[in-house]
Design a protein around this motif. Structure first.
Motif, short mmCIF file in Angstrom:
data_model
loop_
_atom_site.label_atom_id
_atom_site.label_comp_id
_atom_site.label_asym_id
_atom_site.label_seq_id
_atom_site.Cartn_x
_atom_site.Cartn_y
_atom_site.Cartn_z
N THR A 1 0.87 -1.17 0.00
CA THR A 1 0.00 0.00 0.00
C THR A 1 0.90 1.21 0.00
N GLN A 2 0.58 2.20 -0.82
CA GLN A 2 1.41 3.39 -0.90
C GLN A 2 0.58 4.59 -1.35
N THR A 3 1.06 5.77 -1.04
CA THR A 3 0.40 6.96 -1.56
C THR A 3 0.96 7.26 -2.94
N VAL A 4 0.08 7.76 -3.80
CA VAL A 4 0.47 8.14 -5.16
C VAL A 4 -0.05 9.55 -5.43
N GLN A 5 0.36 10.11 -6.54
CA GLN A 5 -0.03 11.48 -6.90
C GLN A 5 -1.54 11.55 -7.21
N VAL A 6 -2.19 12.58 -6.70
CA VAL A 6 -3.61 12.80 -7.01
C VAL A 6 -3.68 13.53 -8.35
N GLN B 1 -5.52 12.76 -0.42
CA GLN B 1 -4.51 11.74 -0.66
C GLN B 1 -5.05 10.74 -1.68
N ALA B 2 -4.13 10.09 -2.37
CA ALA B 2 -4.47 8.95 -3.21
C ALA B 2 -3.68 7.77 -2.68
N ILE B 3 -4.38 6.71 -2.32
CA ILE B 3 -3.73 5.52 -1.75
C ILE B 3 -3.95 4.35 -2.69
N LYS B 4 -2.84 3.74 -3.09
CA LYS B 4 -2.90 2.61 -4.01
C LYS B 4 -2.64 1.32 -3.25
N GLU B 5 -3.57 0.38 -3.38
CA GLU B 5 -3.42 -0.92 -2.75
C GLU B 5 -3.92 -1.98 -3.72
N ASP B 6 -3.07 -2.95 -4.02
CA ASP B 6 -3.43 -4.02 -4.96
C ASP B 6 -3.97 -3.46 -6.27
#
Length: 197
Positions: A19-24, A126-131
């Motif tokens: 899981t990580q934050t990515v650019q919005v 925030q944008a959070i990317k998981e799987d």
């Protein structure tokens, strides 16, 4: 050899679920803001209405009861009505269920740092990317208002029976000692990317 193969496979599996934050994306922010603001205001109006009603009916004692017994239920009701996950969180939480996760901590620190430099941003995203799925989180900052001080102010100025009741309902309470206008925390609204389409 089998044990080594299992450990390698387990390691690969764990590394796939990061899981990580990515650019919005800039073009998505207005819609995120629209949904986040509407949902957070719906929650705040609902909770405030219940608290005001409780204060009129039975004073601060009843308001604390409403917070203790109904706040989470009302939050769930707003989630069901809107289709978005909602949470109130702060570093100085009263209910342990409102403890911030690491991304919420990042948002709280963002507001705290901004306030130190003399600004109060209207929101944070925030944008959070998981799987390979992205969820946007909208954060609305909350300030302490006069009414809040009844149960969240300086405990030495509060009714001792009320302080005792709060400590009974919330043994690990950290949510006292505020002054009017203090930063209290945030409302977090989670918006799956597919709901922006």
């Amino acid at each position: 050899m089998k044990k080594l193969s299992f450990l390698v496979a387990a390691g690969l599996l764990l590394s796939c679920t990061t899981t990580q934050t990515v650019q919005v994306p800039q073009e998505k922010e207005p819609k995120i803001k629209e949904i986040g603001e509407a949902t957070s205001m719906k929650l705040l109006k609902t909770l405030k209405g219940e608290l005001l009603n409780a204060m009129q009916q039975g004073g601060p004692d009843q308001a604390v009861e409403v917070c203790s017994k109904k706040a989470m239920t009302l939050t769930k009701q707003i989630e069901n009505e809107t289709g978005y996950s909602v949470k109130r969180t702060t570093f100085k939480y009263r209910n342990p269920a409102n403890k911030p996760d690491k991304y919420e901590e990042e948002a709280l620190k963002y507001f705290e740092e901004a306030i130190k430099s003399g600004k109060m941003p209207a929101y944070y995203v925030q944008a959070i990317k998981e799987d390979n799925k992205i969820v946007y989180r909208y954060y609305k900052p909350l300030k302490v208002e006069g009414l809040c001080l009844t149960c969240h102010g300086d405990p030495s100025l509060m009714d001792p029976n009320l302080v005792k009741k709060i400590k009974t309902l919330y043994p690990t309470d950290m949510a006292m000692g505020y002054k009017d206008g203090d930063f209290r925390g945030v409302v977090r609204v989670s918006i799956p990317e597919d709901k922006l389409k």
